[in-house]
Design a protein around this motif. Structure first.
Motif, PDB file in Angstrom:
ATOM      1  N   GLY A  48       0.774  -1.231   0.000  1.00  0.00           N
ATOM      2  CA  GLY A  48       0.000   0.000   0.000  1.00  0.00           C
ATOM      3  C   GLY A  48       0.804   1.279   0.000  1.00  0.00           C
ATOM      4  N   GLN A  49       2.125   1.166  -0.021  1.00  0.00           N
ATOM      5  CA  GLN A  49       2.951   2.378   0.006  1.00  0.00           C
ATOM      6  C   GLN A  49       3.876   2.397  -1.196  1.00  0.00           C
ATOM      7  N   THR A  50       3.964   3.528  -1.862  1.00  0.00           N
ATOM      8  CA  THR A  50       4.898   3.673  -2.960  1.00  0.00           C
ATOM      9  C   THR A  50       6.307   3.786  -2.391  1.00  0.00           C
ATOM     10  N   LEU A  51       7.207   3.005  -2.935  1.00  0.00           N
ATOM     11  CA  LEU A  51       8.613   2.958  -2.525  1.00  0.00           C
ATOM     12  C   LEU A  51       8.803   2.518  -1.077  1.00  0.00           C
ATOM     13  N   GLY A  52       7.781   1.969  -0.459  1.00  0.00           N
ATOM     14  CA  GLY A  52       7.937   1.364   0.846  1.00  0.00           C
ATOM     15  C   GLY A  52       8.633   2.233   1.855  1.00  0.00           C
ATOM     16  N   GLN A  53       9.632   1.692   2.465  1.00  0.00           N
ATOM     17  CA  GLN A  53      10.360   2.383   3.521  1.00  0.00           C
ATOM     18  C   GLN A  53      11.423   3.335   2.983  1.00  0.00           C
ATOM     19  N   PHE A  54      11.626   3.351   1.691  1.00  0.00           N
ATOM     20  CA  PHE A  54      12.703   4.160   1.134  1.00  0.00           C
ATOM     21  C   PHE A  54      12.239   5.593   0.899  1.00  0.00           C
ATOM     22  N   HIS A  55      12.325   6.402   1.923  1.00  0.00           N
ATOM     23  CA  HIS A  55      11.955   7.806   1.823  1.00  0.00           C
ATOM     24  C   HIS A  55      13.156   8.681   1.510  1.00  0.00           C
ATOM     25  N   ARG A  56      14.355   8.213   1.816  1.00  0.00           N
ATOM     26  CA  ARG A  56      15.579   8.983   1.572  1.00  0.00           C
ATOM     27  C   ARG A  56      16.297   8.425   0.353  1.00  0.00           C
ATOM     28  N   GLU A  57      17.181   9.259  -0.168  1.00  0.00           N
ATOM     29  CA  GLU A  57      17.990   8.812  -1.290  1.00  0.00           C
ATOM     30  C   GLU A  57      19.446   9.157  -1.018  1.00  0.00           C
ATOM     31  N   PRO A  58      20.309   8.192  -0.784  1.00  0.00           N
ATOM     32  CA  PRO A  58      20.004   6.760  -0.709  1.00  0.00           C
ATOM     33  C   PRO A  58      19.205   6.435   0.552  1.00  0.00           C
ATOM     34  N   PRO A  59      18.634   5.229   0.586  1.00  0.00           N
ATOM     35  CA  PRO A  59      17.889   4.837   1.789  1.00  0.00           C
ATOM     36  C   PRO A  59      18.787   4.883   3.021  1.00  0.00           C
ATOM     37  N   SER A  60      18.183   5.148   4.158  1.00  0.00           N
ATOM     38  CA  SER A  60      18.941   5.157   5.409  1.00  0.00           C
ATOM     39  C   SER A  60      19.208   3.718   5.844  1.00  0.00           C
ATOM     40  N   PRO A  61      20.157   3.515   6.760  1.00  0.00           N
ATOM     41  CA  PRO A  61      20.392   2.163   7.282  1.00  0.00           C
ATOM     42  C   PRO A  61      19.124   1.536   7.874  1.00  0.00           C
ATOM     43  N   LEU A  62      18.331   2.318   8.582  1.00  0.00           N
ATOM     44  CA  LEU A  62      17.089   1.793   9.155  1.00  0.00           C
ATOM     45  C   LEU A  62      16.111   1.391   8.056  1.00  0.00           C
ATOM     46  N   GLU A  63      16.002   2.206   7.022  1.00  0.00           N
ATOM     47  CA  GLU A  63      15.117   1.867   5.906  1.00  0.00           C
ATOM     48  C   GLU A  63      15.560   0.576   5.228  1.00  0.00           C
ATOM     49  N   LEU A  64      16.863   0.397   5.055  1.00  0.00           N
ATOM     50  CA  LEU A  64      17.374  -0.851   4.474  1.00  0.00           C
ATOM     51  C   LEU A  64      17.007  -2.045   5.355  1.00  0.00           C
ATOM     52  N   GLU A  65      17.216  -1.923   6.649  1.00  0.00           N
ATOM     53  CA  GLU A  65      16.910  -3.022   7.566  1.00  0.00           C
ATOM     54  C   GLU A  65      15.431  -3.376   7.555  1.00  0.00           C
ATOM     55  N   GLN A  66      14.571  -2.377   7.527  1.00  0.00           N
ATOM     56  CA  GLN A  66      13.132  -2.633   7.493  1.00  0.00           C
ATOM     57  C   GLN A  66      12.738  -3.310   6.185  1.00  0.00           C
ATOM     58  N   ALA A  67      13.321  -2.870   5.090  1.00  0.00           N
ATOM     59  CA  ALA A  67      13.021  -3.475   3.793  1.00  0.00           C
ATOM     60  C   ALA A  67      13.529  -4.920   3.734  1.00  0.00           C
ATOM     61  N   ILE A  68      14.704  -5.167   4.277  1.00  0.00           N
ATOM     62  CA  ILE A  68      15.238  -6.531   4.316  1.00  0.00           C
ATOM     63  C   ILE A  68      14.284  -7.443   5.082  1.00  0.00           C
ATOM     64  N   ALA A  69      13.834  -7.004   6.234  1.00  0.00           N
ATOM     65  CA  ALA A  69      12.926  -7.829   7.044  1.00  0.00           C
ATOM     66  C   ALA A  69      11.643  -8.121   6.283  1.00  0.00           C
ATOM     67  N   TRP A  70      11.111  -7.139   5.588  1.00  0.00           N
ATOM     68  CA  TRP A  70       9.865  -7.334   4.855  1.00  0.00           C
ATOM     69  C   TRP A  70      10.059  -8.306   3.691  1.00  0.00           C
ATOM     70  N   VAL A  71      11.152  -8.140   2.928  1.00  0.00           N
ATOM     71  CA  VAL A  71      11.425  -9.037   1.798  1.00  0.00           C
ATOM     72  C   VAL A  71      11.696 -10.449   2.306  1.00  0.00           C
ATOM     73  N   GLU A  72      12.415 -10.582   3.408  1.00  0.00           N
ATOM     74  CA  GLU A  72      12.659 -11.915   3.988  1.00  0.00           C
ATOM     75  C   GLU A  72      11.351 -12.626   4.313  1.00  0.00           C
ATOM     76  N   ASP A  73      10.367 -11.894   4.818  1.00  0.00           N
ATOM     77  CA  ASP A  73       9.075 -12.501   5.146  1.00  0.00           C
ATOM     78  C   ASP A  73       8.396 -13.091   3.910  1.00  0.00           C
ATOM     79  N   ILE A  74       8.665 -12.537   2.762  1.00  0.00           N
ATOM     80  CA  ILE A  74       8.093 -13.057   1.522  1.00  0.00           C
ATOM     81  C   ILE A  74       8.936 -14.183   0.945  1.00  0.00           C
TER      82      ILE A  74
END
Length: 162
Positions: A48-74
């Motif tokens: 439901g969110q465009t670009l997910g947790q990646f609000h910064r460019e480049p993504p912040s370390p926290l954004e990367l970690e959150q995205a990793i956890a979400w992709v791992e769940d899939i």
């Protein structure tokens, strides 16, 4: 996923896997089996969110970690459901302009991801070899997690169709 991508997956051995990383979803085809839809894409790291947790460019370390956890769940459930694949192919993606049509070992994908992580930490030298952009970062992250958790030792990046 179009018909030519299905044909690429089915060409040759039945245990080849073809991964397509799309904007809002990705597709995995193993041999001649029906495509498996994965609820992750380079613009949909969080439902439901465009670009997910990646609000910064480049993504912040926290954004990367959150995205990793979400992709791992899939990706992680696929480890028990997916028959072993002899090879992984990636349809033309946002990675193609950087790497070209080539076979890359997991170590090269990990190296590029480590460079992305260094960019997230604001290392000015890390940005020299990777393109900027949240979409590129998301594509690299998805491929890395896919290979890492499903045991692929290399990926063949397919050339863009003229």
């Amino acid at each position: 996923m179009d018909e030519s991508q299905k044909e690429q997956a089915g060409a040759g051995e039945g245990d080849l896997c073809l991964l397509t990383i799309g904007e809002h979803e990705s597709w995995l085809v193993q041999g001649r089996q029906e495509p498996l839809r994965l609820a992750m894409g380079y613009r949909a790291l969080v439902p439901g969110q465009t670009l997910g947790q990646f609000h910064r460019e480049p993504p912040s370390p926290l954004e990367l970690e959150q995205a990793i956890a979400w992709v791992e769940d899939i990706v992680m459930p696929l480890a028990t459901d997916l028959a072993p694949c002899s090879a992984l192919r990636l349809t033309p993606s946002l990675l193609t302009p950087l790497f070209g049509p080539v076979t890359l070992p997991l170590a090269r994908i990990e190296q590029s991801f480590a460079q992305l992580a260094a960019m997230a930490e604001r290392d000015p030298l890390a940005a020299r070899d990777l393109p900027a952009g949240r979409e590129f970062a998301a594509t690299l992250l998805i491929l890395r997690e896919f290979m890492h958790h499903l045991g692929f030792i290399e990926v063949s990046l397919l050339a863009a169709q003229p």
